[in-house]
Write a protein that holds these residues in place. Structure first.
Motif, PDB file in Angstrom:
ATOM      1  N   ASP A  86     -15.777  -8.184  41.167  1.00  0.00           N
ATOM      2  CA  ASP A  86     -16.098  -9.596  40.934  1.00  0.00           C
ATOM      3  C   ASP A  86     -14.852 -10.471  40.889  1.00  0.00           C
ATOM      4  O   ASP A  86     -14.914 -11.613  40.406  1.00  0.00           O
ATOM      5  CB  ASP A  86     -16.890  -9.746  39.630  1.00  0.00           C
ATOM      6  N   ALA A  87     -13.721  -9.963  41.368  1.00  0.00           N
ATOM      7  CA  ALA A  87     -12.470 -10.715  41.249  1.00  0.00           C
ATOM      8  C   ALA A  87     -12.485 -12.032  42.015  1.00  0.00           C
ATOM      9  O   ALA A  87     -11.693 -12.934  41.716  1.00  0.00           O
ATOM     10  CB  ALA A  87     -11.299  -9.854  41.731  1.00  0.00           C
ATOM     11  N   GLY A  88     -13.382 -12.164  42.986  1.00  0.00           N
ATOM     12  CA  GLY A  88     -13.444 -13.399  43.751  1.00  0.00           C
ATOM     13  C   GLY A  88     -14.441 -14.412  43.229  1.00  0.00           C
ATOM     14  O   GLY A  88     -14.650 -15.455  43.850  1.00  0.00           O
ATOM     15  N   THR A  89     -15.043 -14.159  42.087  1.00  0.00           N
ATOM     16  CA  THR A  89     -16.077 -15.053  41.554  1.00  0.00           C
ATOM     17  C   THR A  89     -15.478 -16.143  40.676  1.00  0.00           C
ATOM     18  O   THR A  89     -14.398 -15.974  40.106  1.00  0.00           O
ATOM     19  CB  THR A  89     -17.093 -14.250  40.727  1.00  0.00           C
ATOM     20  N   PRO A  90     -16.200 -17.258  40.518  1.00  0.00           N
ATOM     21  CA  PRO A  90     -15.739 -18.310  39.600  1.00  0.00           C
ATOM     22  C   PRO A  90     -15.633 -17.808  38.166  1.00  0.00           C
ATOM     23  O   PRO A  90     -14.778 -18.264  37.405  1.00  0.00           O
ATOM     24  CB  PRO A  90     -16.820 -19.393  39.736  1.00  0.00           C
TER      25      PRO A  90
ATOM     26  N   ARG B 278     -15.236  -1.082  38.741  1.00  0.00           N
ATOM     27  CA  ARG B 278     -14.641  -1.928  37.713  1.00  0.00           C
ATOM     28  C   ARG B 278     -14.843  -3.405  38.034  1.00  0.00           C
ATOM     29  O   ARG B 278     -14.836  -3.794  39.207  1.00  0.00           O
ATOM     30  CB  ARG B 278     -13.155  -1.614  37.586  1.00  0.00           C
ATOM     31  N   THR B 279     -14.990  -4.199  36.983  1.00  0.00           N
ATOM     32  CA  THR B 279     -15.141  -5.643  37.145  1.00  0.00           C
ATOM     33  C   THR B 279     -14.346  -6.364  36.060  1.00  0.00           C
ATOM     34  O   THR B 279     -14.079  -5.798  34.990  1.00  0.00           O
ATOM     35  CB  THR B 279     -16.614  -6.077  37.039  1.00  0.00           C
ATOM     36  N   VAL B 280     -14.000  -7.612  36.342  1.00  0.00           N
ATOM     37  CA  VAL B 280     -13.357  -8.450  35.332  1.00  0.00           C
ATOM     38  C   VAL B 280     -14.330  -8.698  34.179  1.00  0.00           C
ATOM     39  O   VAL B 280     -13.928  -8.807  33.016  1.00  0.00           O
ATOM     40  CB  VAL B 280     -12.889  -9.782  35.954  1.00  0.00           C
TER      41      VAL B 280
END
Length: 327
Positions: free
Chosen positions: A53-57, A87-89
């Motif tokens: 999800d690193a490219g999400t707002p 893994r996700t932020v």
């Protein structure tokens, strides 16, 4: 500081070199860079390293409100857990949120313990040795330790009287001394603990430890650990993702929770607060049971988020067994 969104910024800040590490620990390396990396650059690196999800707002929002440097310990923990291959932020942020909730809870109950500790020491010391007992070095065992504690106490008093007129008036009336019932309100928990452990009058220390149903050695050890934990919580440094407490206390008879585990801080507080319980319609006065309920709520929240077993090395898998002792 607040990380910028675009372009170079502050010089000399440690920046990410990625989290897919080839070292044995699996931790992301921290590479010193003379150029400050923006949040967008950091997220780009995280995306390359597999954070879905690193490219999400939402991911950018997290970094806009929590610096990468502060998130780094939580990223390292996530990176070391084989149970979370994707893994996700968001996962990193949930670990941070869990840690902060647990720390906020601990601070509340440390405050309850600290208030009783102050009250018991105040009552017995003042009754036995008068309002200015803290200023009498002969009442303490080791002169060097007393001198160190008294210097800390004097600094704490100076800070208080500089902003509190009633304390200043009492200080002036006492010719540079505060009565103990006001002086103890100026002390940090660390200073109070040091003075207590160095107090020579056994009738004073016995009265204090009796209120906690423990020995002087136990209370001194346990308070040292609680003080260290309190200092971590006061600055929101990582706690419940640590492998061990910063200070390992003496064991509690009848409880087998690993003493190195951050969970032990909760067990320790429950042990100290349980003697304050009595049958009452007011559930907020049943401190140890309230502590167990609060801790269980936050641990269950994280367990549900993880989809079952808690993967954190800081929380034993049978944590329910240890908390049940508090009920």
């Amino acid at each position: 500081y607040r990380q910028g969104d675009d372009g170079p910024g502050m010089i000399g800040i440690e920046s990410t070199g990625g989290t897919s590490s080839g070292d044995a620990s699996g931790n992301p390396p921290v590479v010193f860079s003379p150029r400050f990396k923006s949040n967008k650059e950091i997220l780009k690196t995280l995306a390359e390293d597999g954070f879905l999800d690193a490219g999400t707002p939402e991911a950018l929002y997290v970094l806009d409100h929590v610096s990468y440097q502060h998130l780094l310990p939580y990223i390292k923990v996530l990176d070391s857990l084989p149970a979370w291959e994707q893994r996700t932020v968001n996962m990193v942020h949930n670990l941070l949120t869990f840690d902060r909730r647990m720390q906020s809870m601990l601070m509340k109950y440390i405050g309850i313990f600290e208030a009783q500790f102050r009250a018991q020491y105040l009552r017995t010391m003042a009754l036995e040795h008068g309002p200015y007992a803290i200023y009498d070095g002969s009442l303490f065992l080791r002169p060097d330790n007393y001198g160190k504690s008294f210097r800390s106490y004097s600094e704490e008093v100076d800070k208080r009287i500089s902003r509190d007129k009633p304390f200043r008036a009492a200080f002036d009336a006492g010719r540079g001394r505060l009565p103990i019932w006001m002086g103890l309100e100026c002390m940090t928990l660390g200073t109070l603990s040091a003075l207590f452990s160095n107090t020579a009058d056994k009738s004073v220390t016995d009265a204090v430890v009796e209120s906690f149903r423990c020995t002087k050695a136990e209370l001194t050890s346990w308070t040292k650990t609680i003080t260290a934990v309190r200092n971590i919580c006061a600055h929101f440094e990582p706690l419940f993702i640590r492998a061990q407490l910063p200070s390992q206390p003496k064991g509690i008879i009848g409880n087998t929770c690993p003493r190195r585990s951050p969970l032990y801080a909760i067990v320790l507080l429950g042990r100290l607060l349980e003697d304050m319980e009595f049958e009452s319609y007011d559930g907020n006065l049943i401190y140890a049971r309230r502590l167990e309920m609060d801790a269980r709520e936050y641990l269950l929240m994280l367990e549900n988020f993880c989809g079952g077993v808690l993967p954190l090395p800081s929380v034993p898998q049978n944590w329910r067994t240890y908390l049940h002792v508090l009920s």
